[in-house]
Write an enzyme that holds these catalytic residues in place. Structure first.
Site, short mmCIF file in Angstrom:
data_model
loop_
_atom_site.label_atom_id
_atom_site.label_comp_id
_atom_site.label_asym_id
_atom_site.label_seq_id
_atom_site.Cartn_x
_atom_site.Cartn_y
_atom_site.Cartn_z
N GLU A 71 -10.97 3.85 -3.37
CA GLU A 71 -11.60 2.76 -2.54
C GLU A 71 -12.60 1.85 -3.45
OE1 GLU A 71 -12.68 5.56 1.27
OE2 GLU A 71 -14.09 5.88 -0.52
N GLY A 72 -12.65 0.67 -3.04
CA GLY A 72 -13.76 -0.09 -3.71
C GLY A 72 -13.26 -0.98 -4.91
#
Length: 109
Positions: free
Chosen positions: A50-51
């Site tokens: 994620e991210g």
């Protein structure tokens, strides 16, 4: 916790954005991500980072064997009707960089 991972039937293990954000600095974040990917592989489940906000982070995650990823470097939120067009553009633009396999496995969740 590891006990939840042991007892629950997970199909995907997410790598938290805080580790991904520190990936370019090397050190402990990279060690934890590498261990997470190894653990997931040994358990037969996929990984999703994620991210992802930089090309450098994406390149490192691909090299470490992360299965899928999500983040602003890949795409910002978009209407559902725009996803198919975006997917074709992404595959076309990144096939040479990450190979057909990884270019096709960008998470849309």
């Amino acid at each position: 916790s590891l006990m939840q991972l042991y007892r629950m039937p997970f199909s995907e293990l997410k790598i938290d954005r805080s580790f991904v954000a520190d990936l370019d600095r090397g050190g402990e974040a990279e060690v934890i991500i590498k261990a997470t990917i190894g653990l997931a592989g040994a358990l037969g489940i996929s990984t999703c980072a994620e991210g992802i906000e930089t090309e450098s982070a994406l390149n490192k995650l691909v090299a470490l064997g992360c299965d899928t990823g999500q983040g602003y470097f890949i795409a910002k939120p978009m209407p559902a009707g725009a996803v198919a067009h975006w997917t074709e553009q992404w595959k076309s633009q990144h096939r040479n960089c990450y190979g057909e396999h990884h270019a096709a496995e960008v998470s849309t969740s």
